[in-house]
Scaffold this motif. Sequence first.
Motif, PDB file in Angstrom:
ATOM      1  N   PHE A   1       0.837  -1.205   0.000  1.00  0.00           N
ATOM      2  CA  PHE A   1       0.000   0.000   0.000  1.00  0.00           C
ATOM      3  C   PHE A   1       0.868   1.250   0.000  1.00  0.00           C
ATOM      4  O   PHE A   1       0.591   2.223  -0.715  1.00  0.00           O
ATOM      5  CB  PHE A   1      -0.915  -0.010   1.226  1.00  0.00           C
ATOM      6  CG  PHE A   1      -1.697   1.268   1.400  1.00  0.00           C
ATOM      7  CD1 PHE A   1      -2.856   1.500   0.669  1.00  0.00           C
ATOM      8  CD2 PHE A   1      -1.258   2.247   2.281  1.00  0.00           C
ATOM      9  CE1 PHE A   1      -3.569   2.684   0.817  1.00  0.00           C
ATOM     10  CE2 PHE A   1      -1.963   3.426   2.434  1.00  0.00           C
ATOM     11  CZ  PHE A   1      -3.121   3.641   1.707  1.00  0.00           C
ATOM     12  N   HIS A   2       1.932   1.234   0.771  1.00  0.00           N
ATOM     13  CA  HIS A   2       2.813   2.403   0.831  1.00  0.00           C
ATOM     14  C   HIS A   2       3.562   2.587  -0.488  1.00  0.00           C
ATOM     15  O   HIS A   2       3.830   3.729  -0.896  1.00  0.00           O
ATOM     16  CB  HIS A   2       3.785   2.270   1.993  1.00  0.00           C
ATOM     17  CG  HIS A   2       3.143   2.475   3.332  1.00  0.00           C
ATOM     18  ND1 HIS A   2       2.870   3.720   3.835  1.00  0.00           N
ATOM     19  CD2 HIS A   2       2.674   1.586   4.245  1.00  0.00           C
ATOM     20  CE1 HIS A   2       2.288   3.607   5.017  1.00  0.00           C
ATOM     21  NE2 HIS A   2       2.146   2.320   5.285  1.00  0.00           N
ATOM     22  N   ASP A   3       3.898   1.491  -1.170  1.00  0.00           N
ATOM     23  CA  ASP A   3       4.499   1.614  -2.502  1.00  0.00           C
ATOM     24  C   ASP A   3       3.514   2.255  -3.471  1.00  0.00           C
ATOM     25  O   ASP A   3       3.875   3.156  -4.240  1.00  0.00           O
ATOM     26  CB  ASP A   3       4.917   0.235  -3.025  1.00  0.00           C
ATOM     27  CG  ASP A   3       6.182  -0.285  -2.369  1.00  0.00           C
ATOM     28  OD1 ASP A   3       6.905   0.530  -1.756  1.00  0.00           O
ATOM     29  OD2 ASP A   3       6.447  -1.496  -2.461  1.00  0.00           O
ATOM     30  N   ARG A   4       2.271   1.812  -3.446  1.00  0.00           N
ATOM     31  CA  ARG A   4       1.252   2.386  -4.337  1.00  0.00           C
ATOM     32  C   ARG A   4       1.000   3.855  -3.997  1.00  0.00           C
ATOM     33  O   ARG A   4       0.842   4.689  -4.894  1.00  0.00           O
ATOM     34  CB  ARG A   4      -0.048   1.587  -4.218  1.00  0.00           C
ATOM     35  CG  ARG A   4       0.048   0.176  -4.776  1.00  0.00           C
ATOM     36  CD  ARG A   4      -1.222  -0.628  -4.509  1.00  0.00           C
ATOM     37  NE  ARG A   4      -2.387   0.094  -5.010  1.00  0.00           N
ATOM     38  CZ  ARG A   4      -3.461   0.355  -4.281  1.00  0.00           C
ATOM     39  NH1 ARG A   4      -3.523  -0.019  -3.018  1.00  0.00           N
ATOM     40  NH2 ARG A   4      -4.474   1.007  -4.814  1.00  0.00           N
ATOM     41  N   LEU A   5       0.986   4.162  -2.708  1.00  0.00           N
ATOM     42  CA  LEU A   5       0.793   5.555  -2.288  1.00  0.00           C
ATOM     43  C   LEU A   5       1.955   6.418  -2.763  1.00  0.00           C
ATOM     44  O   LEU A   5       1.751   7.531  -3.267  1.00  0.00           O
ATOM     45  CB  LEU A   5       0.664   5.614  -0.768  1.00  0.00           C
ATOM     46  CG  LEU A   5       0.582   7.017  -0.145  1.00  0.00           C
ATOM     47  CD1 LEU A   5      -0.581   7.800  -0.715  1.00  0.00           C
ATOM     48  CD2 LEU A   5       0.477   6.917   1.371  1.00  0.00           C
ATOM     49  N   GLN A   6       3.178   5.906  -2.621  1.00  0.00           N
ATOM     50  CA  GLN A   6       4.344   6.683  -3.052  1.00  0.00           C
ATOM     51  C   GLN A   6       4.297   6.947  -4.548  1.00  0.00           C
ATOM     52  O   GLN A   6       4.573   8.066  -5.011  1.00  0.00           O
ATOM     53  CB  GLN A   6       5.638   5.925  -2.680  1.00  0.00           C
ATOM     54  CG  GLN A   6       6.918   6.713  -2.894  1.00  0.00           C
ATOM     55  CD  GLN A   6       7.467   6.625  -4.307  1.00  0.00           C
ATOM     56  OE1 GLN A   6       7.172   5.669  -5.032  1.00  0.00           O
ATOM     57  NE2 GLN A   6       8.227   7.620  -4.717  1.00  0.00           N
ATOM     58  N   ARG A   7       3.915   5.937  -5.327  1.00  0.00           N
ATOM     59  CA  ARG A   7       3.849   6.140  -6.777  1.00  0.00           C
ATOM     60  C   ARG A   7       2.722   7.098  -7.147  1.00  0.00           C
ATOM     61  O   ARG A   7       2.862   7.896  -8.075  1.00  0.00           O
ATOM     62  CB  ARG A   7       3.643   4.785  -7.477  1.00  0.00           C
ATOM     63  CG  ARG A   7       4.863   3.873  -7.400  1.00  0.00           C
ATOM     64  CD  ARG A   7       4.784   2.744  -8.418  1.00  0.00           C
ATOM     65  NE  ARG A   7       3.666   1.850  -8.173  1.00  0.00           N
ATOM     66  CZ  ARG A   7       3.737   0.737  -7.452  1.00  0.00           C
ATOM     67  NH1 ARG A   7       4.882   0.400  -6.873  1.00  0.00           N
ATOM     68  NH2 ARG A   7       2.679  -0.040  -7.300  1.00  0.00           N
TER      69      ARG A   7
ATOM     70  N   THR B   1      -1.212   5.629 -14.712  1.00  0.00           N
ATOM     71  CA  THR B   1      -1.896   4.386 -14.352  1.00  0.00           C
ATOM     72  C   THR B   1      -1.769   4.131 -12.849  1.00  0.00           C
ATOM     73  O   THR B   1      -2.688   3.589 -12.228  1.00  0.00           O
ATOM     74  CB  THR B   1      -1.333   3.188 -15.136  1.00  0.00           C
ATOM     75  OG1 THR B   1       0.072   3.033 -14.841  1.00  0.00           O
ATOM     76  CG2 THR B   1      -1.491   3.387 -16.625  1.00  0.00           C
ATOM     77  N   ASP B   2      -0.619   4.505 -12.264  1.00  0.00           N
ATOM     78  CA  ASP B   2      -0.458   4.375 -10.815  1.00  0.00           C
ATOM     79  C   ASP B   2      -1.438   5.286 -10.081  1.00  0.00           C
ATOM     80  O   ASP B   2      -2.012   4.904  -9.058  1.00  0.00           O
ATOM     81  CB  ASP B   2       0.976   4.730 -10.409  1.00  0.00           C
ATOM     82  CG  ASP B   2       2.000   3.817 -11.052  1.00  0.00           C
ATOM     83  OD1 ASP B   2       1.705   2.612 -11.169  1.00  0.00           O
ATOM     84  OD2 ASP B   2       3.074   4.304 -11.440  1.00  0.00           O
ATOM     85  N   LEU B   3      -1.618   6.490 -10.614  1.00  0.00           N
ATOM     86  CA  LEU B   3      -2.555   7.435 -10.003  1.00  0.00           C
ATOM     87  C   LEU B   3      -3.989   6.915 -10.100  1.00  0.00           C
ATOM     88  O   LEU B   3      -4.749   6.942  -9.125  1.00  0.00           O
ATOM     89  CB  LEU B   3      -2.430   8.792 -10.687  1.00  0.00           C
ATOM     90  CG  LEU B   3      -3.362   9.896 -10.210  1.00  0.00           C
ATOM     91  CD1 LEU B   3      -3.080  10.246  -8.760  1.00  0.00           C
ATOM     92  CD2 LEU B   3      -3.221  11.123 -11.088  1.00  0.00           C
ATOM     93  N   ARG B   4      -4.354   6.415 -11.277  1.00  0.00           N
ATOM     94  CA  ARG B   4      -5.712   5.888 -11.466  1.00  0.00           C
ATOM     95  C   ARG B   4      -5.970   4.698 -10.560  1.00  0.00           C
ATOM     96  O   ARG B   4      -7.035   4.555  -9.966  1.00  0.00           O
ATOM     97  CB  ARG B   4      -5.918   5.480 -12.919  1.00  0.00           C
ATOM     98  CG  ARG B   4      -5.946   6.627 -13.909  1.00  0.00           C
ATOM     99  CD  ARG B   4      -6.048   6.109 -15.335  1.00  0.00           C
ATOM    100  NE  ARG B   4      -7.252   5.342 -15.530  1.00  0.00           N
ATOM    101  CZ  ARG B   4      -7.345   4.280 -16.329  1.00  0.00           C
ATOM    102  NH1 ARG B   4      -6.289   3.859 -16.978  1.00  0.00           N
ATOM    103  NH2 ARG B   4      -8.485   3.647 -16.487  1.00  0.00           N
ATOM    104  N   ALA B   5      -4.968   3.819 -10.445  1.00  0.00           N
ATOM    105  CA  ALA B   5      -5.150   2.614  -9.624  1.00  0.00           C
ATOM    106  C   ALA B   5      -5.340   2.973  -8.157  1.00  0.00           C
ATOM    107  O   ALA B   5      -6.136   2.353  -7.452  1.00  0.00           O
ATOM    108  CB  ALA B   5      -3.941   1.691  -9.787  1.00  0.00           C
ATOM    109  N   PHE B   6      -4.620   4.001  -7.679  1.00  0.00           N
ATOM    110  CA  PHE B   6      -4.703   4.343  -6.266  1.00  0.00           C
ATOM    111  C   PHE B   6      -5.988   5.098  -5.944  1.00  0.00           C
ATOM    112  O   PHE B   6      -6.575   4.904  -4.872  1.00  0.00           O
ATOM    113  CB  PHE B   6      -3.497   5.196  -5.856  1.00  0.00           C
ATOM    114  CG  PHE B   6      -3.453   5.473  -4.370  1.00  0.00           C
ATOM    115  CD1 PHE B   6      -3.009   4.510  -3.484  1.00  0.00           C
ATOM    116  CD2 PHE B   6      -3.870   6.700  -3.872  1.00  0.00           C
ATOM    117  CE1 PHE B   6      -2.990   4.761  -2.122  1.00  0.00           C
ATOM    118  CE2 PHE B   6      -3.852   6.961  -2.517  1.00  0.00           C
ATOM    119  CZ  PHE B   6      -3.400   5.990  -1.644  1.00  0.00           C
ATOM    120  N   THR B   7      -6.422   5.961  -6.845  1.00  0.00           N
ATOM    121  CA  THR B   7      -7.610   6.783  -6.563  1.00  0.00           C
ATOM    122  C   THR B   7      -8.913   6.092  -6.924  1.00  0.00           C
ATOM    123  O   THR B   7      -9.988   6.597  -6.598  1.00  0.00           O
ATOM    124  CB  THR B   7      -7.530   8.124  -7.321  1.00  0.00           C
ATOM    125  OG1 THR B   7      -7.387   7.873  -8.735  1.00  0.00           O
ATOM    126  CG2 THR B   7      -6.356   8.947  -6.836  1.00  0.00           C
TER     127      THR B   7
END
Length: 605
Positions: free
Chosen positions: A127-133, A324-330
Motif C-alpha cells: 500500500f505504501h508503494d502504491r501511495l508513493q507512486r 496508471t499508478d494514479l488511477r489505480a490508487f484513486t
Amino acid sequence: MGDRRTRALVSSAAFAVRLAWLADRRALVHVLVVQVLSAAGMTAALVVTQKVFGSVLAEGPAAAGRSPALVPGVIGVLVAGALFGALRLSGTARMAVLTVKVDRLVAGMVLEAAVAAELRRFEEPDFHDRLQRAVFASRRQPAQAVVLLVTAFQAALTVLAVGGAFAVMAWWLLPLVLLSAVPAVKAAGRQRGAYHDLHHDLSENRRLREYLERLLTGRDEAREIRALDLGHVLTGRWQDQYAREVESTERLLRSHARRRMAAQAVGGALTCLAVGVLWWLADSHLLPLSVAGAAVAGVWLLSVRINTFAGMLSGIGENLLRLTDLRAFTAPDEGAIPPPLMPRQKTVDEVPFGEFRAEKLCFTYPGTDTPAVRDVSLDLRPGQVVALVGVNGSGKTTLARLLAGLYPPDSGCLLLDGEPVTDLGAHRERTAVVFQDFTRYKLPAVDNIAFGRPRTAADPARVREAARQAGALEFLAELPDALDTPLGKEFTGGADLSGGQWQRLALARAFYRDAPLVILDEPTAALDAHAEDRLFTQLRRLFAGRTVVLISHRLRSVRNADRIYVLRGGQVVEQGDHVSLLRTGGHYADLFRTQADAYQTAGTT
C-alpha cells in the motif's frame, strides 16, 4: 505485454483529458482551438509559399521583383504570422492556468483516497508503494501529461496538415517520409516501457530516501540527530540509496541509447532518400522546380515534425504510464468499507448507546502469522470504567483499535444492545480515542481541540470548556495569541508546548468530541505523578454517563476501575475488579506486586 501497455496508454490519455475537462473545460477548449487554428495556419502558409514561389519562377528572375503575387503574398504571410503569434500567446496563458488547476484536482484526489483507506492498509508495504507512486504521479505529472498531449495534438495536426499539402505536390513520397519515423517510434516505446518498470522497482527505495530526508530535515528529529551525531550516517545511507537509482538509470540509458541513435540514423537516411528523389526529378525536368522546392521544404518540415512527434511519444508514454499508478490508487476500493455520508454529528443525548459487547474478536496484522488478538470477549456498560492491562505486546492497543472501529476484526464482532455493529464509520463517530502516540497538530491551539468534532464549526465556548476540563486552559491563555497561537516554532508567532501540555490537548479533544464511548490509551504517560493522580480521581466525574475503556501500564491507576481485563499473548487470561484479582493471586497480582515492590524500593534508596 505490448497490447496491455498500449491499452493502458490509451486509458491514461483519456484519463488525463478528463482531468483537464473537470479542472477547467473552457481553458481546455480554448487551448485545443488555438492548436487547430495554428495547424491550419501552417498548412495555408505552406500552400501560399508554393503558389508565390511558382508565380515568381514562372515570370523569370528579372521580373521577380515586379511580380504582382510577391508583395501581397509576403505581407499576408507576415500578418498571419503576427496574428497566430498572438493566438499562441493566449493559448499558452490559458494552458498555464489549466496546469495549476489540474495539479490541485489531482493532489486532492490522492489525499481523499489516502484518507478513505482503511487503517489496516497502512500496515501493508505494498500500500505504501502504491501511495508513493501515486504521490509521485500527482506532482505535476497529470498537468505535464495534459501539456504533452496538447503539444502532441498540435504536432499531429501539423503532420496531417503538412502531409496533406505535401500529398498534393508529391503524394507518392509521403509513405517514405512517414516510414522514416517508424524506427524512432518503436525505440521510444521500448525505452518507455523500461522506464516504467524501473519506476515501479524503485518505489520502496524512494520511500526510504524520503524517510531519511524527513529525519535529516525535521525540527523534532534535529535534537537527537545532533546529540547522537547521526547526520553523517543517515546522509551516507541516503547517498547509497540514491546511488542505486543513478546506477539503474545509467544502465537503462546505455542499453537504449544505441538503439535510439540507430533508429534516428535509419530515419535520417530515409529522409535524405526522399530529398534525393525530388532533386533527381527536378534535375530531370520531370517535376516543376516550384513544386520540387516546396516539396523539399515540406519533406524537411514533415520530417522534423514527425521526429518531434516520435520524441514526444516517449515522454508522453512514460508520463501516461505513471498516470496508471494514479488511477489505480484513486479508484474506489471495492473491498473497502464505504465511508459514512457525513451527517451532522449528534450529541451523546441524541445517540442511544447502551450495552457494548465484543464477542470473540480475532485480528492479525498484515504480513504476520501470529494473531495480535485472539478470541477476546468483554462487556462494557454506560457509566462504567473498564481497564485493559498487560505487559508490552499483550494486545491492549490492538484491542482498543478494534473497539474503536479502526480495524475490522478478522473474526468475531462488536455488538451494541445486542445488534451487530456493521457500519464502523458510524461507530467511530460515537467514539472518542486518546492514543498513546497521539498526533501533535502544529496548527492553532483552537484547531487542536476543535478537531475532536471536525464536521461542525468550532464552538469557542465549548473549546474553552474542553480545555478547562483537561487542565489546559490556563497555559493556553498564556500563549502569545491564546487559543489562536500556532503550536510550532516553525510558523510565525508559533509557540512550543511540553509533552504533558500536548497530552492535555489530546484529552481536550476527547472532551470536545462528547462521545458515549471513550477509549484512553495511556492518557497520562506524559503527565507528572500528581497530575496523573488528579486525572484518574476525576475520571468518573469528567466522563460521567459514558463508557470508558482505560489502558495503562501503571496498575495503581486502574485500581478503581469497575472491571479489569488482563491480557497476555493477545488473550484475556483474567478479569474482575482490583480486589478480586489480587485475591486470586494470578498474573495481575504478580504484575501489581512487581510494580509495588519497585515503588517501595525506589522510596527507600
